[in-house]
Design a protein around this motif. Structure first.
Motif, short mmCIF file in Angstrom:
data_model
loop_
_atom_site.label_atom_id
_atom_site.label_comp_id
_atom_site.label_asym_id
_atom_site.label_seq_id
_atom_site.Cartn_x
_atom_site.Cartn_y
_atom_site.Cartn_z
N VAL A 58 10.89 2.80 0.17
CA VAL A 58 9.58 2.45 0.72
C VAL A 58 9.79 1.76 2.06
N PHE A 59 8.74 1.77 2.86
CA PHE A 59 8.75 1.11 4.15
C PHE A 59 7.62 0.10 4.12
N VAL A 60 7.95 -1.20 4.25
CA VAL A 60 6.95 -2.26 4.14
C VAL A 60 6.62 -2.79 5.53
N LEU A 61 5.33 -2.81 5.85
CA LEU A 61 4.82 -3.47 7.05
C LEU A 61 4.24 -4.79 6.57
N LEU A 62 4.89 -5.87 6.94
CA LEU A 62 4.62 -7.18 6.37
C LEU A 62 4.05 -8.13 7.42
N PRO A 68 1.39 -13.84 13.90
CA PRO A 68 0.68 -12.62 14.28
C PRO A 68 1.56 -11.36 14.28
N GLN A 69 2.85 -11.53 14.20
CA GLN A 69 3.75 -10.38 14.27
C GLN A 69 3.80 -9.61 12.96
N ARG A 70 3.98 -8.29 13.07
CA ARG A 70 4.21 -7.45 11.90
C ARG A 70 5.70 -7.22 11.78
N TYR A 71 6.20 -7.33 10.57
CA TYR A 71 7.62 -7.11 10.33
C TYR A 71 7.78 -5.81 9.53
N HIS A 72 8.69 -4.98 9.97
CA HIS A 72 8.93 -3.68 9.36
C HIS A 72 10.24 -3.75 8.59
N VAL A 73 10.18 -3.46 7.30
CA VAL A 73 11.38 -3.51 6.47
C VAL A 73 11.45 -2.24 5.61
N ALA A 74 12.56 -1.54 5.69
CA ALA A 74 12.81 -0.41 4.80
C ALA A 74 13.48 -1.00 3.56
N GLY A 75 13.01 -0.64 2.40
CA GLY A 75 13.58 -1.19 1.18
C GLY A 75 13.53 -0.19 0.04
N LYS A 76 13.92 -0.67 -1.13
CA LYS A 76 13.90 0.18 -2.32
C LYS A 76 13.19 -0.54 -3.46
N VAL A 77 12.48 0.23 -4.26
CA VAL A 77 11.81 -0.32 -5.43
C VAL A 77 12.89 -0.77 -6.42
N ALA A 78 12.84 -2.06 -6.77
CA ALA A 78 13.84 -2.62 -7.68
C ALA A 78 13.19 -3.35 -8.85
N TRP A 79 11.87 -3.32 -8.91
CA TRP A 79 11.13 -3.98 -9.99
C TRP A 79 9.81 -3.25 -10.14
N ILE A 80 9.36 -3.04 -11.36
CA ILE A 80 8.07 -2.37 -11.58
C ILE A 80 7.28 -3.15 -12.62
N ASN A 81 6.04 -3.51 -12.26
CA ASN A 81 5.06 -4.02 -13.22
C ASN A 81 4.08 -2.88 -13.42
N PRO A 82 4.18 -2.15 -14.53
CA PRO A 82 3.23 -1.06 -14.75
C PRO A 82 1.83 -1.60 -15.03
N PRO A 83 0.81 -0.75 -14.90
CA PRO A 83 -0.55 -1.22 -15.18
C PRO A 83 -0.70 -1.82 -16.58
N SER A 84 0.15 -1.44 -17.52
CA SER A 84 0.07 -1.97 -18.88
C SER A 84 1.02 -3.14 -19.13
N ALA A 85 1.47 -3.82 -18.07
CA ALA A 85 2.44 -4.91 -18.20
C ALA A 85 1.90 -6.03 -19.09
N ALA A 86 2.80 -6.62 -19.87
CA ALA A 86 2.44 -7.74 -20.75
C ALA A 86 2.11 -8.97 -19.93
N GLY A 87 1.35 -9.86 -20.52
CA GLY A 87 1.06 -11.14 -19.88
C GLY A 87 0.10 -11.04 -18.72
N SER A 88 -0.69 -10.01 -18.67
CA SER A 88 -1.68 -9.83 -17.59
C SER A 88 -1.05 -9.85 -16.21
N ARG A 89 0.16 -9.36 -16.09
CA ARG A 89 0.82 -9.30 -14.79
C ARG A 89 0.12 -8.28 -13.89
N THR A 90 0.08 -8.57 -12.63
CA THR A 90 -0.50 -7.67 -11.65
C THR A 90 0.35 -6.40 -11.55
#
Length: 127
Positions: A58-62, A68-90
């Motif tokens: 993924v490419f994150v514009l942060l 005021p500056q935008r920071y551009h970071v190329a990264g990789k998905v290393a954690w997933i909270n699925p929509p059905s995650a326990a504990g009402s996680r986002t």
């Protein structure tokens, strides 16, 4: 405390290019909750309901609070909270920053911005 505001999220292109995720933090508390310090290179949690797999590029514009500056970071998905995650996680993904100079600079800016909140026991959007 406010959540980070996803500005937009574009799907991966048919050519397999990384997905672009835009994330703007309005305040330091939201940044502290989204920052992932247990990734040695640093990383951020990006709220999304789109499906991702571990290792997806993924490419994150942060945008950081009070910067005021935008920071551009190329990264990789290393954690997933699925929509059905326990504990009402986002639902969303944790993006690990790569170990390059630009990403180290972003990590340092984030850690400087959130300061003492980094060491405090705090709720995060991951663990």
């Amino acid at each position: 405390m406010t959540s980070p505001a996803p500005l937009s999220s574009a799907s991966a292109s048919p050519q397999g290019r990384p997905t672009v995720l835009q994330l703007a933090f309005r305040d330091k508390a939201a940044l502290a909750v989204a920052y992932i310090p247990f990734f040695s290179e640093g990383g951020v949690f990006v709220p999304t309901t789109k499906p991702y797999r571990l290792g997806d590029e993924v490419f994150v514009l942060l945008m950081l609070p009070e910067d005021p500056q935008r920071y551009h970071v190329a990264g990789k998905v290393a954690w997933i909270n699925p929509p059905s995650a326990a504990g009402s996680r986002t639902p969303g993904v944790g993006v690990r920053f790569p170990s390059d100079d630009k990403s180290r600079q972003v990590k340092e800016l984030i850690e400087h911005s959130i300061g003492a909140q980094l060491a405090a026991d705090r709720t995060s959007q991951t663990i």
